[in-house]
Write a protein that holds these residues in place. Structure first.
Motif, short mmCIF file in Angstrom:
data_model
loop_
_atom_site.label_atom_id
_atom_site.label_comp_id
_atom_site.label_asym_id
_atom_site.label_seq_id
_atom_site.Cartn_x
_atom_site.Cartn_y
_atom_site.Cartn_z
N ASP A 168 21.14 30.42 20.11
CA ASP A 168 20.69 29.33 19.25
C ASP A 168 19.17 29.36 19.11
O ASP A 168 18.63 29.23 18.00
N ALA A 169 18.54 29.56 20.26
CA ALA A 169 17.07 29.58 20.24
C ALA A 169 16.59 30.72 19.34
O ALA A 169 15.68 30.56 18.52
N ARG A 170 17.28 31.87 19.49
CA ARG A 170 16.85 33.01 18.70
C ARG A 170 17.04 32.73 17.22
O ARG A 170 16.15 32.96 16.39
N LEU A 171 18.23 32.20 16.88
CA LEU A 171 18.49 31.91 15.48
C LEU A 171 17.46 30.93 14.93
O LEU A 171 16.94 31.08 13.84
N GLU A 172 17.21 29.95 15.81
CA GLU A 172 16.22 28.94 15.42
C GLU A 172 14.89 29.60 15.11
O GLU A 172 14.24 29.33 14.10
N ARG A 173 14.54 30.49 16.04
CA ARG A 173 13.23 31.14 15.90
C ARG A 173 13.21 31.96 14.62
O ARG A 173 12.27 31.88 13.81
N ILE A 174 14.31 32.69 14.43
CA ILE A 174 14.35 33.53 13.23
C ILE A 174 14.23 32.68 11.98
O ILE A 174 13.48 32.97 11.06
N LYS A 175 14.99 31.56 12.04
CA LYS A 175 14.96 30.70 10.87
C LYS A 175 13.55 30.20 10.62
O LYS A 175 13.04 30.21 9.49
N LYS A 176 12.94 29.79 11.72
CA LYS A 176 11.58 29.27 11.61
C LYS A 176 10.65 30.33 11.05
O LYS A 176 9.85 30.09 10.14
N GLU A 177 10.81 31.51 11.63
CA GLU A 177 9.94 32.60 11.18
C GLU A 177 10.14 32.87 9.69
O GLU A 177 9.19 33.03 8.93
N GLN A 178 11.47 32.87 9.35
CA GLN A 178 11.74 33.11 7.94
C GLN A 178 11.07 32.05 7.07
O GLN A 178 10.43 32.34 6.07
N GLU A 179 11.25 30.82 7.56
CA GLU A 179 10.67 29.74 6.78
C GLU A 179 9.16 29.88 6.69
O GLU A 179 8.54 29.70 5.63
N LYS A 183 8.39 32.48 4.45
CA LYS A 183 8.57 32.01 3.09
C LYS A 183 7.39 31.14 2.67
O LYS A 183 6.80 31.30 1.60
N ALA A 184 7.08 30.22 3.61
CA ALA A 184 5.99 29.29 3.32
C ALA A 184 4.70 30.04 3.09
O ALA A 184 3.94 29.75 2.15
N ARG A 185 4.52 31.05 3.98
CA ARG A 185 3.27 31.81 3.85
C ARG A 185 3.23 32.50 2.49
O ARG A 185 2.25 32.45 1.75
N ARG A 186 4.42 33.10 2.19
CA ARG A 186 4.45 33.83 0.92
C ARG A 186 4.20 32.88 -0.24
O ARG A 186 3.45 33.16 -1.17
N LYS A 187 4.86 31.72 -0.08
CA LYS A 187 4.69 30.75 -1.14
C LYS A 187 3.22 30.37 -1.27
O LYS A 187 2.66 30.33 -2.37
N ALA A 188 2.66 30.11 -0.07
CA ALA A 188 1.25 29.71 -0.06
C ALA A 188 0.40 30.80 -0.71
O ALA A 188 -0.48 30.53 -1.54
#
Ligand SMILES: Cc1cc2nc3c(=O)[nH]c(=O)nc-3n(C[C@H](O)[C@H](O)[C@H](O)COP(=O)(O)O)c2cc1C
Ligand SMILES: Cc1cc2nc3c(=O)[nH]c(=O)nc-3n(C[C@H](O)[C@H](O)[C@H](O)COP(=O)(O)O)c2cc1C
Ligand SMILES: Cc1cc2nc3c(=O)[nH]c(=O)nc-3n(C[C@H](O)[C@H](O)[C@H](O)COP(=O)(O)O)c2cc1C
Ligand SMILES: Cc1cc2nc3c(=O)[nH]c(=O)nc-3n(C[C@H](O)[C@H](O)[C@H](O)CO)c2cc1C
Ligand code: SF4
Ligand code: SF4
Ligand code: SF4
Ligand code: SF4
Ligand code: FES
Lengths: 190, 348, 230, 220, 507, 186
Positions: free
Chosen positions: E464-475, E478-483
């Motif tokens: 769960d932690a890993r998935l969370e982390r991955i999700k966060k990283e992805q986000e 994404k956010a960075r890319r968006k920015a």
């Protein structure tokens, strides 16, 4: 000495549960496991002692002076509710496991007839302050005692080859019956 | 692969429940014979009634509960229960008292709990206590020893009394009964009399209650034999007698005019029967040595308390039932130290 | 679980969730005053009235009660109702009131009442709550009377003795002597008899339930074969 | 979002206050109900209570014998020895046309089998027993409790007895050589009662004038 | 001389020993096939060091392990390895475990390296220990604990106890050994003394074996006379015939009046206890150089035609051994490996004799006799009196039925040595030991399961932690890319503006 | 007068109660941990909740009965009942039946695995190893037997199947003498 006798009598001879028929619901309901029985017993003991003192005071200093004896039931039960609620919250805060185990029973102490019963009996028998306190305390000890013994026996019954129809509550009631037979051995004392 | 599930040991146990129970019955016999000899045929009537009905109820319950009838019916436990119940009843009681007693002992106190081995309360004593509170009158009229009765009942007359309640013409019931010694003491002390004058009464014998002292002695003998046969352990009888003797001795020393001497306590009422046959009921007594010691000491103490201050003249049944309530606790908290546990403790 | 059709409420109260036999609530009065059928009836009716009234009140104000203080609220309501009933009983059925003694005010602490307030009335509509109170009370009363009758027959050999205390002079004749010339089994009217009497009643109910269940299972299996044919 | 500390305590106070008010209002309504009911019931209850007492007294002293307010015409006297109680014992007095006709004494037999037994003893002016009733006892059900009129007629055997009938030696149970039956299997209870009733009669003889001529003590 | 202390509990049992002591020790013929399980001892199982098709000599190591608590397996006879695979082993479960199967060639030829040792007297303690380990010697008293591990105590040893008690009914192999090979046993003890340096050595023999006692005593006397080693500190102690007098803990209590600490080991109280058979095997290995390839097995029981003690090659299938003993009479019999008190029923007779096999008992099963039904426990306490470990069998039984693991721990189930005393005294005929064995396996499973559950929980949390982390990283990405995109856009716009503004300004 | 006094009392008590109620409000519920510790952590979801912990939370807040976890079996229900002081209930058949017999683990047939990684993504305990387009493997020691990875999740029929865990001497269990007794009596 006189007080010792009173204590002995309230614990054994006039045991709340077995000869006065008070506090039977928690006695039956929370005695399946020893630990819960001890917890419930102690909680009730605490409330019982405290509320019998408080209700004595209420009766002596509020109800009687104003000739409001007919309001004693309401007043006592309110007092008890407050004591219980306070206990409940403290337990909830300090020992969540005990709280979860005592579960619905803690609020039910309010409706444990033993508590109100003792308060009413105190008035009925015209007990003074120390007598009331002892009566509450002795009753509580007696309650806890039989509850704990009952729980140990019920734990043992769990594996006994009891006929199906009698499993659970019926055999527990039969046991309570025999316990009250046994306690009749104290009859006539004091 | 005849028995793949079998687990050693492959040596069959040499003892059996039936053997144990029959030994107890044998050990009871001298007491029973003497009892009948001294107090009349009524006892035999009671014993026959309790035994017959105990077996009958046992059989019925086994049928209803669908348990193997043969093995359980002949395990002998119902007979021991019945005999002990019968022995605690007064000599002359109407027939329905032993029958009801057998019902309570076997059906309620034993089979509702699962039958042999599962009962929480001593069946004989539970039944006795129920009878005592239900029929205090009938249950407290004790026969006087035959020697002090002007006239005695034969076997047939006893049976007749049991079933019809009628005595042979010309015989008064009061002539056959007397207060028991313990009862007498209670009453007289209650009237403020001193013990040494009370002790002049003819309900007293040499060491205990007249007649009862011999019956007690016979049970003591049978009990000792049981200890010798290792059917019962010494802890319970010895501790029971010791604690009874101790507290009665203490009270006697403090005030000899109010309290009777310990020997009388040991040799009257149901003391010996209780110490060797009742408190020792394996099913309802603790199983650890320490537990047994505490249990028996408690019983001795309570017998005394009930005899002296309680409402009932003899306290054996109630004492056994009351202390019996603590057995599961005792069993749990008095488990002996296992081999090596002490060594470990020393080490640390 | 929370099937609140009237039929189910009735069934719950009288049988499936009978306060005395199943929920094991309200045991104190149940055992203490059931030494005769009339005592049982008296207390049963008083309890039933209390139950109905409190359920009605609690249900109608259920939306305003704060959860933290619901228990004291219920308790006050119940206590007031009971005191009122107590006073009325003392005024109009004084003999019975004396016999029931402390157990009339103790209706307040009959766990069944607060239990219903908490479990049912505070969550359900007015009419349903009223019905629930009535049925729970009725179930309780019936058991009280049965237990009382059984103990009375065994203990005294009569049923409905002292009916006049509750129902007035005429009812004196209601008393039926079941066993004449009967010595009476004291055990039945003493505390142990009460415990064991209730034990037998519950065991009986268990037995009946099991028999019914067995029947139901066989019926169900028939039903299934029927359906599969369709 | 966490509320600001001050906001939080404010909300807390609000909650507490409203909870308190709610309870108070409920109590108010409830009390109102009770007061109304009490107002309705109190007269009945008073009558009932009096009736209960009167009924018992009347079984000892028939209503036809007196015309005073027997329930309230009482006096408190104390005699540890003869009346069996450390406290004052209540005595009801019956008069007809202001002449004393009878008294009902509440006495205690302290040495029952399982504790004290409370009794009512009704005597007529001459000192003959009108009747005795057991008010409260804890004797063994099935044995000693036969003294209760509900359970046996034994208690009626006192009717008509007096200090001279029988003589002092006869005021014992039969087993002790007296005139009163013992109950089978229970001698102690009757013995205690016979003794107490006898003492009560002696008290009556000694204090008859006090009993009737002292001003009534109000029981209220 | 110190007096014996009576250990607590125990039962007196009929011996049935004469059945197998009437005839002298015999040898079973060489079987055509030997089945050698890789695990014949407590501890790590050995790993094969040969392959299918290999030719092996008698005494050659065919499986070995580096672990301290383990023992190598030797070929018991010469021949060819024909299989390495699962065979039913002598265990109650009937489960198959890996075995090495040798097809014997009839020559029974020892490995050329195996020869008598010329200078046994000059070996150092370490050398002896090493040789014992290499010889695959394990405790032959039943527990098959690798002996070499026992010989390296971390504390001074006061007493070396040689266990010749043999308290189980029927079994007589130690008895036979002591009567015939007392010399070897005493030589073995002398060797052990060199390793352990105990203050004294005690040979404990049950007093129902007078001949064995006599034989050992006279041999000791002879040694003394002939001055072979110093045998002064070796004494023979007859112990009362009470089962389980031979249990290590009971024996230590009797002889040293010490109790082995709970969950502890004998050396903690300065004692090492070895079986006489083990001692003789040690002699064999040091003096003759021979590893453990055969042992004495008592073949007995009413249903055996020629009950006696047989020297059996380890790995010999039970059916061959029984055939050598003249076969079995009745058709419906139980084959029990070990004694009647602690032995186990064999799943079939194809299983081999192993190092632990001290006895093969062939009995008509109790069930076929008229055995009364098991009654409920009447709590008589006979079992508690009989228990040599001072447990409360009736409580254990009660909680075993309910699987109350906590209570079972409270009553020390794990201390039960499964001696069977409680079962044989129970008047209700309750197979108590069976309940305890059952409860022990249940408890173990419960422990394994809860450990597994813990592990699973952790793994899930990690996931769960890993998935969370991955999700966060992805986000984040994404956010960075968006920015970045926005920045770029903004920059573009600015650019545009800049580029446009001059236009505008220009425009 | 009566009204006044009782109302006053009620007001005081009400304030007191209100105060304790709100002041001592309990946050968090450690009992969830205790319940969760008793669940088998198979994470199979048969209880109707997405994993063991959510179910534990549901039990703690009285939303779910204690008899909804088939992998835990009757023994699991019993231990929950013990913890919470409730009566044990028979397993709810709606949630599935408790599997008797040996526990199971998943195996992937290497020949048919297409390396789609669906199973890797669903496995709650990371018991499946393998990268995209490569053959996947179940790590026996970690597989809880939750069956989430079976078809229809796995697109290939018969690629992932369950097989019983092999019994060894260490995992072998003695039979229950109690059942033996009954068959004997019958
Ligand atoms: C259980 C029990 C309860 C008794 N209760 C009473 C009682 O309430 N009142 C009484 O006088 N005697 C009671 N007795 C009897 C006394 O112990 C004593 O036997 C009796 O008073 C002597 O009377 P008797 O000489 O007529 O037998 C009771 C006896 C027993 C065994
Ligand atoms: C894990 C384990 C480690 C042991 N370690 C030693 C040891 O270091 N020293 C020793 O003398 N015995 C050791 N033993 C052997 C025991 O003391 C004992 O001799 C063996 O378990 C057989 O005893 P039994 O047949 O009475 O069960 C060990 C046993 C086990 C199971
Ligand atoms: C109940 C019981 C009885 C035993 N009886 C004997 C026995 O009679 N003879 C024996 O040598 N070992 C017996 N043992 C094994 C010993 O406890 C101990 O393991 C052995 O003597 C150690 O020696 P070893 O390592 O050489 O086998 C018994 C074990 C137990 C648990
Ligand atoms: C030594 C011994 C004492 C016994 N004592 C009693 C007894 O006091 N009461 C009884 O009902 N049964 C007694 N029994 C019989 C048996 O244990 C009893 O029926 C069981 O309680 C029934 O489960 C005794 C048995 C033995 C062996
Ligand atoms: S020997 Fe058997 S019957 Fe006796 S206590 Fe032990 S298990 Fe129970
Ligand atoms: S088998 Fe276990 S419990 Fe039974 S006597 Fe032996 S050590 Fe004690
Ligand atoms: S059913 Fe049991 S194992 Fe499966 S997720 Fe729910 S709690 Fe976990
Ligand atoms: S491999 Fe499959 S069955 Fe095993 S835990 Fe993972 S998803 Fe569940
Ligand atoms: S009715 Fe008395 S405690 Fe419930």
């Amino acid at each position: 000495m006189e007080y010792l006798v009173l204590l002995f009598t309230t614990i054994f001879v006039n045991n709340l549960v077995l000869s006065r028929f008070l506090g039977l619901c928690p006695f039956m309901g929370v005695s399946k496991k020893l630990e819960t029985a001890i917890g419930m017993g102690l909680a009730t003991a605490f409330v019982l002692t405290l509320s019998s003192i408080l209700s004595f005071l209420a009766n002596e200093f509020i109800l009687q002076p104003f000739e409001l004896e007919y309001l004693k039931t309401v007043t006592f039960i309110l007092l008890i509710a407050v004591v219980v609620q306070a206990t409940e919250m403290v337990v909830h805060k300090t020992s969540p496991l005990l709280y979860s185990v005592l579960g619905i029973y803690l609020p039910l102490i309010t409706t444990n007839c033993a508590v109100l019963g003792v308060a009413l009996l105190n008035v009925q028998e015209g007990n003074d302050f120390i007598q009331s306190a002892l009566y509450g305390f002795g009753g509580a000890v007696g309650f806890t005692l039989v509850m704990v013994l009952f729980a140990t026996i019920r734990e043992r019954l769990e594996l006994a080859d009891v006929p199906i129809s009698f499993q659970g509550a019926p055999i527990a009631l039969i046991t309570a019956g025999f316990m009250s037979v046994a306690f009749m051995g104290f009859a006539g004392m004091a | 692969m005849s028995n793949p599930a079998g687990s050693s040991p492959f040596i069959p146990s040499s003892s059996s429940v039936t053997k144990v129970m029959m030994t107890v019955v044998l050990a009871l016999l001298p007491g029973i014979v003497l009892y009948i000899w001294l107090f009349g045929w009524g006892i035999l009537t009671n014993l026959i009634l309790t035994t017959t009905f105990a077996l009958l109820f046992e059989w019925l319950m086994l049928l209803i509960r669908d348990r193997p009838v043969k093995e359980f019916l002949f395990d002998g436990s119902a007979i021991v229960t019945a005999l002990l119940l019968g022995l605690t009843l007064p000599t002359l009681v109407p027939w329905w008292i032993p029958v009801l007693g057998a019902f309570f002992a076997i059906v309620v106190a034993k089979h509702l709990y699962g039958g042999l081995g599962y009962n929480t309360f001593n069946p004989a004593m539970a039944a006795y206590a129920v009878l005592l509170i239900s029929f205090p009158l009938e249950m407290s009229l004790w026969s006087a020893p035959l020697v002090s009765q002007p006239e005695t009942l034969g076997l047939l007359e006893s049976v007749q009394y049991s079933f019809t309640g009628s005595l042979p013409t010309g015989l008064e019931f009061d002539a056959l009964t007397s207060a028991t010694m313990l009862d007498h003491v209670r009453t007289e002390v209650g009237l403020g009399k001193a013990v040494d004058t009370i002790e002049q009464a003819d309900v007293f014998g040499y060491v205990g209650a007249a007649g009862f002292e011999w019956v007690n002695a016979a049970f003591l003998l049978g009990g000792l034999w049981l200890v010798y046969k290792k059917i019962i352990s010494w802890h319970i009888p010895v501790m029971l007698m010791a604690s009874l003797a101790l507290i009665s001795g203490a009270c006697f020393l403090i005030d000899g005019s109010q309290f009777i001497n310990p020997l009388i306590h040991l040799f009257s009422g149901a003391t010996m029967l209780g110490a060797f046959f009742i408190a020792t009921d394996p099913v309802t007594a603790p199983t650890t040595s320490l537990g047994r010691i505490i249990y028996a000491a408690g019983i001795g103490l309570l017998i005394y308390i009930i005899r002296i201050w309680g409402g009932y003249p003899d306290g054996v049944a109630f004492a056994v039932l009351l202390i019996g309530l603590t057995v599961p606790l005792l069993d749990y908290y008095t488990a002996p130290k296992v081999y090596g546990a002490r060594a470990k403790y020393e080490k640390s | 679980m929370t099937d609140t059709t009237s039929g189910n409420i009735i069934k719950q109260g009288l049988w499936t969730n009978n306060q005395a036999l199943v929920a094991l609530l309200g045991l104190c009065p149940l055992l203490a005053v059931s030494s005769t059928a009339i005592n049982g009836l008296g207390l049963g009716v008083a309890t039933m009235v209390t139950l109905v009234l409190t359920n009605m009140i609690v249900s109608s104000i259920r939306h305003w009660i704060k959860t933290e203080i619901r228990i004291p609220m219920f308790v006050i309501i119940i206590a007031c109702v009971v005191t009122a009933i107590e006073l009325l009983m003392s005024a109009h059925f004084h003999d019975l009131y004396l016999i029931l003694g402390i157990f009339v005010p103790l209706i307040v602490t009959n766990c069944a009442i607060i239990g219903r307030a908490e479990a049912f009335a505070s969550k359900n509509r007015f009419l349903h709550s009223t019905l629930d109170g009535l049925m729970m009370g009725l179930g309780f009363t019936v058991i009280l009377v049965i237990l009382g009758a059984v103990r009375e027959v065994l203990g005294y050999g009569t049923v409905f003795r002292h009916a006049d205390l509750m129902l007035g002079e005429w009812a004196g004749q209601l008393s039926v002597t079941v066993l004449s010339d009967y010595q009476g089994l004291l055990f039945a009217i003493l505390p142990p008899g009460a415990f064991m009497g209730l034990a037998v009643l519950i065991a009986l109910k268990n037995k009946i339930d099991r028999i019914q269940m067995a029947r139901q299972v066989s019926v169900e299996s028939v039903g299934v074969t029927f359906e599969s044919k369709n | 979002m966490e509320p600001e500390p001050s906001m939080k305590s404010l909300r807390l106070n609000n909650n507490i206050l409203s909870a308190g008010w709610m309870l108070a209002i409920t109590a108010l309504l409830g009390t109102a109900l009770m007061v109304v009911v009490n107002w309705h019931s109190q007269p009945y209850i008073k009558v009932n209570e009096r009736q209960v007492l009167l009924k018992t007294l009347n079984t000892l002293i028939p209503a036809s014998m007196y015309d005073n307010d027997i329930v309230n015409d009482t006096v408190l006297l104390q005699d540890m020895d003869l009346l069996g109680s450390e406290n004052d014992s209540l005595i009801y007095r019956a008069r007809k046309n202001n002449n004393p006709v009878a008294a009902v004494m509440t006495i205690i037999a302290p040495d029952g089998y399982t504790g004290p037994i409370a009794l009512l003893v009704g005597v007529n002016y001459a000192g003959t027993i009108q009747g005795v009733r057991v008010v409260k006892h804890r004797e063994t059900p099935g044995l000693g409790d036969a003294i209760d009129i509900e359970r046996g007629d034994w208690i009626l055997s006192f009717n008509g007895k007096s200090l001279s009938n029988p003589q002092a030696t006869g005021w014992k149970v039969k087993r002790d050589g007296g005139e009163f039956d013992q109950l089978t299997g229970a001698t102690i209870t009757p013995r205690a009662i016979v003794q107490s009733v006898h003492k009560a009669l002696r008290f009556y003889r000694q204090h008859r004038s006090e009993i009737f001529y002292i001003e009534p003590t109000t029981t209220e | 001389m110190k007096s014996l202390i009576r250990f607590r509990g125990g039962v007196k049992l009929p011996g049935f020993k004469s059945l197998s002591t009437k005839s002298p020790i015999q040898k079973t013929p060489l079987p055509s096939r030997l089945i050698l399980p890789l695990r014949q001892h407590i501890g790590e199982s050995a790993n094969p060091v040969v392959e299918i098709g290999d030719y092996v000599y008698k005494g050659q190591i065919i499986a070995d392990s580096n672990s301290f608590v383990s023992a190598p397996i030797h070929a018991s006879s010469s021949g060819k390895i024909i299989n390495i695979g699962p065979y039913t082993i002598p265990h109650q479960s009937g489960i198959a475990e890996t075995c090495i199967v040798i097809e014997t060639d009839g020559k029974d030829q020892w490995h050329p390296n195996i020869k008598q040792c010329d200078v046994p007297g000059s070996l150092s303690a370490d050398q002896i220990r090493k040789k014992i380990k290499q010889a695959g010697i394990v405790g032959l008293g039943g527990a098959v604990f690798p002996s070499s591990a026992k010989l390296k105590p971390t504390r001074e040893i006061d007493t070396l106890i040689i266990n010749g008690v043999e308290c189980e009914p029927y079994i007589t192999c130690d008895d036979a050994l002591m009567r015939t090979k007392a010399d070897e046993i005493i030589h073995g003890i002398l060797l052990l003394r060199r390793v352990l340096n105990p203050i004294e050595c005690v040979i404990a023999i049950e007093n129902n074996k007078p001949e064995a006692i006599k034989a050992v005593r006279s041999t000791l006397a002879r040694f003394k006379e002939e001055n072979i080693g110093s045998v002064n500190t070796i004494r023979v102690v007859p112990v009362p015939t009470i089962f389980p007098a031979g249990g290590e803990k009971q024996l230590i209590k009797q002889i040293c009046n010490k109790e082995v600490p709970q969950h502890g080991l004998p050396y903690e109280v300065g004692v090492v206890c070895l079986n006489v058979g083990t001692t003789a095997a040690i002699y064999d290995c040091i003096y003759q150089g021979r590893p453990l390839v055969s042992r004495l097995v008592t073949i007995t029981g009413e249903a055996v035609n020629h009950p006696a003690n047989y020297q059996v090659l380890i790995g010999t299938p039970v059916e061959d051994v029984l055939a050598a003993a003249g076969g079995v009479q009745a058709s419906k019999v139980d084959f029990i490996m070990g004694g009647p008190m602690m032995g186990q029923v064999l799943p079939d007779t194809g299983v081999p004799v192993v190092k632990a096999t001290n006895c093969l008992l062939v009995k008509t099963p109790e069930k076929s006799k008229k055995q009364p039904v098991q009654l409920p426990c009447i709590r008589c306490g006979a079992c508690a009196n009989a228990c040599p470990m001072q447990l409360l069998p009736q409580q254990l039984y009660w909680h075993a039925r309910g699987k109350h693991f906590e209570k079972l721990n409270h009553y020390n189930l794990t201390d039960c040595i499964e001696c069977g005393c409680c079962s044989v005294v129970c008047p209700s005929k309750i197979p108590l030991v069976h309940y305890f064995r059952f409860a022990k396996t249940e408890m173990r499973e419960h422990e394994v399961k809860s450990k597994f559950a813990d592990q699973s929980r952790l793994r899930m949390l990690a996931r769960d932690a890993r998935l969370e982390r991955i999700k966060k990283e992805q986000e984040e990405r994404k956010a960075r890319r968006k920015a970045e995109r926005e920045k770029k856009k903004a920059a573009n716009q600015k650019q545009k503006q800049i580029s446009e503004s001059p236009k505008a300004s220009s425009g | 007068m009566a009204i006044l006094i009782l109302t006053l009392l009620a007001l005081v008590f009400g304030l007191g109660l209100g105060y304790t109620a709100i002041r001592f409000k309990v946050e968090g519920d450690p009992i969830v941990e205790k319940i969760d510790a008793l669940l088998p952590q198979t994470q199979c979801g048969q209880c109707g909740y997405p994993g063991c912990r959510p179910y534990a939370e549901a039990i703690a807040s009285d939303e779910a009965e204690i008899n909804q976890c088939p992998p835990g079996g009757e023994a699991g229900v019993q231990s929950l009942a013990d913890l919470l002081g409730r009566d044990p209930l028979p397993l709810n058949p709606e949630n599935g039946v408790a599997e008797e017999g040996p526990s199971m683990v998943a195996v992937i047939n290497e020949a048919t695995c297409i390396g789609c990684t669906k199973c890797v993504q669903i496995c709650p305990v990371d018991a499946i190893a393998g990268a995209a387009k490569h053959i996947h493997n179940v790590l026996d020691a970690y597989c809880t037997g939750c069956e989430l990875c079976l078809p229809p999740l796995c697109p290939v029929d018969e690629c992932i199947v369950m097989r019983p865990v092999e019994q060894t001497i260490k995992t072998w269990k003695w039979n229950n003498p109690e059942t033996l007794k009954e068959s004997e009596a019958a």
